[in-house]
Structure formats: structure tokens, C-alpha cells
Design a protein around this motif. Structure first.
Motif, PDB file in Angstrom:
ATOM      1  N   LEU A   1       0.728  -3.315 -58.228  1.00  0.00           N
ATOM      2  CA  LEU A   1      -0.588  -3.070 -57.623  1.00  0.00           C
ATOM      3  C   LEU A   1      -0.638  -3.568 -56.175  1.00  0.00           C
ATOM      4  N   MET A   2      -0.208  -4.792 -55.932  1.00  0.00           N
ATOM      5  CA  MET A   2      -0.270  -5.323 -54.568  1.00  0.00           C
ATOM      6  C   MET A   2       0.832  -4.741 -53.692  1.00  0.00           C
ATOM      7  N   GLU A   3       2.069  -4.782 -54.186  1.00  0.00           N
ATOM      8  CA  GLU A   3       3.208  -4.394 -53.344  1.00  0.00           C
ATOM      9  C   GLU A   3       3.250  -2.900 -53.077  1.00  0.00           C
ATOM     10  N   MET A   4       3.054  -2.108 -54.113  1.00  0.00           N
ATOM     11  CA  MET A   4       3.288  -0.668 -53.971  1.00  0.00           C
ATOM     12  C   MET A   4       2.009   0.151 -53.802  1.00  0.00           C
ATOM     13  N   GLN A   5       0.839  -0.472 -54.044  1.00  0.00           N
ATOM     14  CA  GLN A   5      -0.414   0.265 -53.880  1.00  0.00           C
ATOM     15  C   GLN A   5      -1.417  -0.475 -52.995  1.00  0.00           C
ATOM     16  N   TRP A   6      -1.088  -1.684 -52.542  1.00  0.00           N
ATOM     17  CA  TRP A   6      -1.967  -2.464 -51.669  1.00  0.00           C
ATOM     18  C   TRP A   6      -3.352  -2.645 -52.280  1.00  0.00           C
ATOM     19  N   ILE A   7      -3.376  -2.793 -53.591  1.00  0.00           N
ATOM     20  CA  ILE A   7      -4.636  -3.019 -54.302  1.00  0.00           C
ATOM     21  C   ILE A   7      -4.776  -4.526 -54.538  1.00  0.00           C
ATOM     22  N   ASN A   8      -5.955  -5.096 -54.245  1.00  0.00           N
ATOM     23  CA  ASN A   8      -6.191  -6.512 -54.521  1.00  0.00           C
ATOM     24  C   ASN A   8      -6.066  -6.762 -56.017  1.00  0.00           C
ATOM     25  N   SER A   9      -5.364  -7.813 -56.381  1.00  0.00           N
ATOM     26  CA  SER A   9      -5.090  -8.021 -57.798  1.00  0.00           C
ATOM     27  C   SER A   9      -4.809  -9.480 -58.093  1.00  0.00           C
TER      28      SER A   9
ATOM     29  N   PHE B   1       1.880   4.562 -65.732  1.00  0.00           N
ATOM     30  CA  PHE B   1       0.487   4.560 -65.271  1.00  0.00           C
ATOM     31  C   PHE B   1       0.416   4.379 -63.754  1.00  0.00           C
ATOM     32  N   ALA B   2       1.288   3.542 -63.218  1.00  0.00           N
ATOM     33  CA  ALA B   2       1.281   3.276 -61.775  1.00  0.00           C
ATOM     34  C   ALA B   2       1.557   4.559 -60.986  1.00  0.00           C
ATOM     35  N   TYR B   3       2.474   5.379 -61.489  1.00  0.00           N
ATOM     36  CA  TYR B   3       2.759   6.648 -60.803  1.00  0.00           C
ATOM     37  C   TYR B   3       1.559   7.582 -60.853  1.00  0.00           C
ATOM     38  N   ARG B   4       0.850   7.561 -61.967  1.00  0.00           N
ATOM     39  CA  ARG B   4      -0.364   8.369 -62.099  1.00  0.00           C
ATOM     40  C   ARG B   4      -1.414   7.882 -61.087  1.00  0.00           C
ATOM     41  N   LEU B   5      -1.558   6.574 -61.018  1.00  0.00           N
ATOM     42  CA  LEU B   5      -2.494   5.952 -60.077  1.00  0.00           C
ATOM     43  C   LEU B   5      -2.114   6.317 -58.641  1.00  0.00           C
ATOM     44  N   ALA B   6      -0.827   6.235 -58.352  1.00  0.00           N
ATOM     45  CA  ALA B   6      -0.330   6.550 -57.004  1.00  0.00           C
ATOM     46  C   ALA B   6      -0.618   8.007 -56.657  1.00  0.00           C
ATOM     47  N   ALA B   7      -0.497   8.903 -57.642  1.00  0.00           N
ATOM     48  CA  ALA B   7      -0.749  10.325 -57.392  1.00  0.00           C
ATOM     49  C   ALA B   7      -2.223  10.553 -57.065  1.00  0.00           C
ATOM     50  N   VAL B   8      -3.102   9.914 -57.841  1.00  0.00           N
ATOM     51  CA  VAL B   8      -4.540  10.066 -57.590  1.00  0.00           C
ATOM     52  C   VAL B   8      -4.890   9.520 -56.210  1.00  0.00           C
ATOM     53  N   ARG B   9      -4.275   8.395 -55.856  1.00  0.00           N
ATOM     54  CA  ARG B   9      -4.570   7.757 -54.578  1.00  0.00           C
ATOM     55  C   ARG B   9      -3.782   8.385 -53.419  1.00  0.00           C
ATOM     56  N   GLN B  10      -2.909   9.349 -53.738  1.00  0.00           N
ATOM     57  CA  GLN B  10      -2.054   9.985 -52.730  1.00  0.00           C
ATOM     58  C   GLN B  10      -1.305   8.947 -51.901  1.00  0.00           C
ATOM     59  N   LYS B  11      -0.774   7.960 -52.601  1.00  0.00           N
ATOM     60  CA  LYS B  11      -0.045   6.871 -51.948  1.00  0.00           C
ATOM     61  C   LYS B  11       1.242   6.656 -52.745  1.00  0.00           C
ATOM     62  N   PRO B  12       2.317   7.358 -52.341  1.00  0.00           N
ATOM     63  CA  PRO B  12       3.561   7.317 -53.129  1.00  0.00           C
ATOM     64  C   PRO B  12       4.031   5.878 -53.374  1.00  0.00           C
ATOM     65  N   MET B  13       4.571   5.635 -54.555  1.00  0.00           N
ATOM     66  CA  MET B  13       4.900   4.273 -54.999  1.00  0.00           C
ATOM     67  C   MET B  13       5.885   3.532 -54.098  1.00  0.00           C
ATOM     68  N   LEU B  14       7.145   3.888 -54.149  1.00  0.00           N
ATOM     69  CA  LEU B  14       8.161   3.083 -53.475  1.00  0.00           C
ATOM     70  C   LEU B  14       8.097   3.219 -51.958  1.00  0.00           C
ATOM     71  N   GLU B  15       7.566   4.337 -51.492  1.00  0.00           N
ATOM     72  CA  GLU B  15       7.475   4.565 -50.044  1.00  0.00           C
ATOM     73  C   GLU B  15       6.350   3.748 -49.416  1.00  0.00           C
ATOM     74  N   ALA B  16       5.489   3.152 -50.252  1.00  0.00           N
ATOM     75  CA  ALA B  16       4.262   2.549 -49.725  1.00  0.00           C
ATOM     76  C   ALA B  16       4.480   1.213 -49.030  1.00  0.00           C
ATOM     77  N   ARG B  17       5.625   0.603 -49.238  1.00  0.00           N
ATOM     78  CA  ARG B  17       5.803  -0.725 -48.642  1.00  0.00           C
ATOM     79  C   ARG B  17       5.840  -0.666 -47.117  1.00  0.00           C
ATOM     80  N   ARG B  18       5.188  -1.657 -46.498  1.00  0.00           N
ATOM     81  CA  ARG B  18       5.216  -1.680 -45.029  1.00  0.00           C
ATOM     82  C   ARG B  18       6.079  -2.818 -44.501  1.00  0.00           C
ATOM     83  N   TYR B  19       6.318  -3.838 -45.349  1.00  0.00           N
ATOM     84  CA  TYR B  19       7.118  -4.982 -44.909  1.00  0.00           C
ATOM     85  C   TYR B  19       8.444  -5.083 -45.677  1.00  0.00           C
ATOM     86  N   MET B  20       8.354  -5.015 -47.022  1.00  0.00           N
ATOM     87  CA  MET B  20       9.547  -5.220 -47.844  1.00  0.00           C
ATOM     88  C   MET B  20      10.573  -4.131 -47.576  1.00  0.00           C
ATOM     89  N   LYS B  21      11.766  -4.552 -47.237  1.00  0.00           N
ATOM     90  CA  LYS B  21      12.863  -3.643 -46.897  1.00  0.00           C
ATOM     91  C   LYS B  21      12.561  -2.805 -45.638  1.00  0.00           C
TER      92      LYS B  21
END
Lengths: 333, 333
Positions: free
Chosen positions: B216-224, B308-328
Motif C-alpha cells: 500500500l505505501m511503497e507501490m500505491q502511495w496509500i497512507n497505511s 487484490f493489490a493489482y486490482r486496486l492498482a488497475a482501478v487507481r490507474q497506478k501500475p504496481m511495480l512501476e509506481a516507486r519513485r525512490y526505491m531502485k
């Protein structure tokens, strides 16, 4: 430390002096659990012969650790002494043959009655009374653990603790004078945040946890999480942008390095105006002797943050203790 | 468990068979640290003579536990084997005289090289490969700990583990079939949440933690925040209103009681449409033998939540692994 408290601690320690012990469990819930994290840190750092666990009271019961038995000491803490999970944990521990010491404001409380031995401490947070911090939960917990270590022929930290307790309240007073006014400026920005994270490592972890769950969530209904300063880099840091609000705690001991690294990242990728830093390096801690300098910093920070919480509550027009909707309001859960 | 993995585990255990041990440290960061919480639960429940700690790798170094020495076994885990804090922790542990076993996808990695012994595991999350769960991080960690206990004349859980490993992947496949479609419906509601909390106790704590911080935090930037199911009642529950989003995990073991209590509260004071419950009682777990039924539930839940996370990412149009801005993406921190 007041004479009564000192006598309680001495009596509890005397009572277990001849007992063989191979494990210490520190057991509580919520804010009282948070201080146990610092207690475990002290034990981990200094007790080669007494492994130690800090566990939530009901988790402790359900988990029913294999090492819980006649050679276990279980120290439990509940401010009112009425926390039902902690009272049940004391009974459970005694059934398993362990020896129990209760810490509570009230020596006539159910927790005190359910335990073999009992030590009173004092608190100003929810009671509003004026206390000397040498009678606080942190002070009493350290006195028990330090006495235990000395009794077992391990490190003798009693002189350092006595020195530190004598200087603790003036140190806190000076820290409040130094920090409370400057950090009040952050209340406006934090008042409207969708989430406020606290960040710490080592002995500060409990203070960060307690402020997140018992103050921000419980008393202000603000989304929050206490993030460990290194775990931060393994997921949580991805939520950081210029709008992210963090409270970063920086202590004085060996785990300070972790806290500095996280602070540096936050200052670079966040907006410094949204990053509230409490840095022990800014404080006069000369009255505290090692290792209690780093071990009392979480108490100092929590006292400072408690003042900040009232400021935040005023800006948000959401009074602190009155804000609860479930705790002490409903009973059937 | 594949033949290679089985041989790795046997070789690591053989190598330490004659060594006196008095403490086990489970050391890692982030998602790899999360599985250590279940490992500690297993040890706490079943090992009267081997106290165990699970610690973040850099906290472990800074804390420098007094019990870390020649009689300590340190098991470390890093998926890539390149996590710098964990590699440093392996070196630190060896300097202190402890024996080290590395778990990694890559036996040529820095972590594997820095450790005395090494065991490979496999993962599908970030690699995308198709694996049998008996080669997963949870499976390998349990195999090491169960082998250690048997070797030390403590509980012999090897037959129960062998049975459970044989039935694990089909159990996960059935769980996904049972749960993934119904829980997908929650993605719409969770997509716009200001915060999503995960809630668990006992062996499920790590899965709840990992989903909160690494997904949630790393791949979707959702507060958790991962909230312990009993600690929930000592602060966090005050954030609950009809709009609060929680993911509640319910396992099968003794800590299930804590998770049920929290679920009941959430269903009453929250909106059931915003409370995603994953309940092990709904699953066919017959192929798993105790105590591994409760111990593999977190892996099953995490696999389901990954979908479920991939489903969430699809709804939010925020691809999972590509979403990181700092890690790697950045390196100088």
C-alpha cells in the motif's frame, strides 16, 4: 524517586532475590506497552543472561510462550490498573508459575491485586497532576530492570540511574522551554494533514508508537503510523512528497544513526516545513548519565509532544481527552 | 520443497549440528523482516530452550544485543541478497562470533557470500515466475527452524511440516479461487481512501505489516498502518467511522480470538462495505497439519492480497511495480 516508590521497587526486588530466572516478559497494552519497548532495549543491550520479550497483554496470553514458567519474571503495567487484558495476563502468568510485578498508578487496582508484587508510579498526562518524572512509568520500569540486573550480578547501572533520576525533571523542564515554542508553529500545517507519521529507532520507538496510536489516532482521529527509521527505507518512504507530514525523533545513542539517515531523506524529499524534528542533540542532557541519557530521551520527547498535541488540538478545535468516542464511552467490546 | 532447497536446508543444519546455541536472531528489512515475525511466533510457541528475537537489520547492528556471540544463530533474509543493511548485519554477526545462515533468491548475492551458510528460496511477487509455495520464504524459514528444534531435541515438527508443504500450493490455489473474485469488489471503495489499515495478530502480523508498508505505501502511495488486533482497542480504534477502510485478517490459531474481537468492532462501528475481511475459516486448509495451518495462513493471505493489490492498482490507474519513485530509482540515501 519518591520514598514510597523507592520502597515499592526495593520490596518487589527483595521478594524475587532468591528466585532463579531465565526470562523477562514485559507485558501491557497501548501507551503502557510503548514503554516496554524501551525496557526491552535496555535488557537487550545489557543483559547477556536474561532474554527479554515485550508483548501486548492479550497476544502474550494467546501466544502462551514456551519460556513462560516458574523461571520467568513478568512485569505488567496499566495506568489505571483496570486494563482487562493486562489483568488477565497477570493471572495467566501466575497460573503458569511465573512471578509477576505490577506497575500502576493505583496499588488497590485489579492489576495490582492480581500480581505477586506491585509498584506505584505517577503520571501527569491524563491525571493532570504535577509529578516529578523520577516517579514516572519509564523511571520505575528502569529501576526494576536495573535492580534485577544488579541482583543477578550483571551490569550495575544503579549509580548511573540514581544520578539520572535526580536530574530528570529539570532536564525535561529545560527541554520543554527549548522546544515547545518553536514546534508549536507546526500545528497549523499538521492540523489539516491526511496523515501524520512518527519516525524513530531504538529506545525512541515506543514514544513514536505511543504518540501515533494514543494521541494522534485516539485523541485527534488523525491517520497515523509509527515508522521504524530503517524500515522507512523498505516501503514507507515512497509516501514522501512535499505534502507529507512526519515527526522525526533523534536520540543520542547508537540507533541515532538510523534516525539521522531518515531525517536527512525527509529534509531532502519532503518539505522541511512539514517535517517536525525533535533532536536530542539540541538539548542539555548533562544531568543524565549513560546509558540513561538515550533511555530517558523518549520520555522527554513524549512530554514535549504532549504539549504539542494540545496546541494541535486547539488549532483543530478538537479538545484532547474529550475527543474519544469509544474509549471509556462504550463498554461492550 | 524442491530437491535443491531441501539440500540447502539440510546442509546448513548439518553444519551447525554440533554447535551450542542459546539464542536465535531473525534479521532482515521490510518484506523479508515481515516473515521473521511469524518465525519468532513459531519459536516463542515451541522452543523452551531457544529464546528468539526478530529485528530489523540495522537496528540489530546498532542495538548490538548482549546475547549476540558465539552461542547465537543469526538467520538473515533478503530477496535479492543485496539489501545493504542485511549484508552488513551478516558481517556484524560473524564479527561477534555468531553463526549465520542467509536466505536469498540468489546464492551468489552479497548476503549469501557474507554468511556462513546459505539457502535459496523462490518468489513470484516481484520476479513474476511461477513457483511452488513449498520453496517460498515462509517455507524455507520454517524448515530451518523446525530442523533446528528437532536437532536440539525439542519439538519434532518435521512430519507436520512435510505434510503441510506437500499440500501448500494447492491450498493457496483454492484460496485464491475462493477469495480473489469476491474481494475485488472492495477495490473501488479502497481506491480513494485517505488511509487503509491492516489488522492482525499472532502469525498474521507480518503479512499485515508487509501489505501495509511494502504494497500500500511503497507501490500505491496509500497512507497505511498495520495495527495489532488488541492494540487496536488502545488507541487506533478511535479513527473508526463509517468511512474507515480496514483489511482484517483472521487466522486459525490461538490468536484468532483477538482478530475476531477487532473484526466484530469494525463490523459494528464501521461500514461493512469498507471492511475487507480475509477469514481462514472460509478456506479449505485440510491439507495443512498443525501447527502449520496457522503458520501458513499469512502466506496464503499475502498471495490473495497480492492479487487484490493489482486490482486496486488497475482501478487507481497506478501500475504496481512501476509506481516507486525512490526505491531502485535513486541510490544516494
Amino acid at each position: 524517586m519518591g520514598a514510597h516508590t523507592k520502597a515499592d521497587v526495593a520490596a518487589a526486588l527483595d521478594a524475587i532475590a532468591e528466585r532463579p530466572l531465565s526470562h523477562v516478559f514485559l507485558v501491557a497494552c497501548g501507551g503502557s506497552f510503548s514503554i516496554m519497548l524501551a525496557g526491552k532495549y535496555l535488557m537487550d543491550r545489557t543483559a547477556p543472561d536474561l532474554p527479554c520479550d515485550a508483548l501486548n497483554a492479550d497476544e502474550f496470553i494467546c501466544r502462551s510462550p514456551a519460556r513462560l514458567g516458574p523461571r520467568a519474571l513478568v512485569i505488567l503495567c496499566s495506568q489505571t490498573g483496570t486494563t482487562k487484558e493486562t489483568v488477565a495476563a497477570a493471572r495467566f502468568a501466575r497460573e503458569k508459575g511465573a512471578v509477576t510485578i505490577a506497575m500502576s498508578l493505583d496499588l488497590a487496582s485489579p492489576l495490582a491485586s492480581a500480581s505477586d508484587h506491585r509498584v506505584a508510579y505517577r503520571a501527569h498526562y491524563t491525571t493532570g497532576e504535577s509529578i516529578d518524572a523520577s516517579d514516572s512509568n519509564y523511571a520505575v520500569l528502569y529501576a526494576l530492570l536495573v535492580g534485577l540486573l544488579a541482583q543477578r550480578g550483571q551490569a550495575d547501572l544503579r549509580p548511573a540511574l540514581a544520578t539520572s533520576l535526580a536530574g530528570l525533571q529539570p532536564t525535561i523542564d529545560k527541554a520543554k522551554e527549548r522546544l515547545c515554542a518553536p514546534i508549536a508553529a507546526y500545528a497549523e500545517s499538521f492540523a489539516t494533514a491526511p496523515a501524520v507519521y512518527t519516525l524513530a529507532a531504538g529506545p525512541n520507538s515506543g514514544a513514536a508508537y505511543s504518540f501515533a496510536i494514543c494521541v494522534l489516532m485516539e485523541m485527534q482521529w488523525i491517520n497515523s503510523q509509527a515508522v521504524h527509521a530503517d524500515e522507512f527505507f523498505h516501503g514507507p518512504f515512497e509516501v514522501v512528497d512535499k505534502s507529507a507530514r512526519f515527526i522525526a525523533l533523534l536520540g543520542t545513542g547508537p540507533t541515532r544513526r538510523l534516525e539521522e539517515r531518515a531525517r536527512d531523506f525527509l529534509m531532502r524529499y519532503g518539505d522541511p516545513g512539514n517535517i517536525l524534528v525533535l533532536d536530542a542533540a539540541d538539548l542539555d542532557l548533562d544531568a543524565l548519565a549513560d546509558p540513561f541519557r538515550e533511555l530517558f530521551v523518549p520520555l522527554i520527547f513524549f512530554d514535549v509532544l504532549w504539549v504539542f498535541a494540545y496546541r494541535l488540538a486547539a488549532v483543530r478545535q478538537k479538545p484532547m481527552l474529550e475527543a474519544r468516542r469509544y474509549m471509556k464511552k462504550i463498554t461492550n467490546y
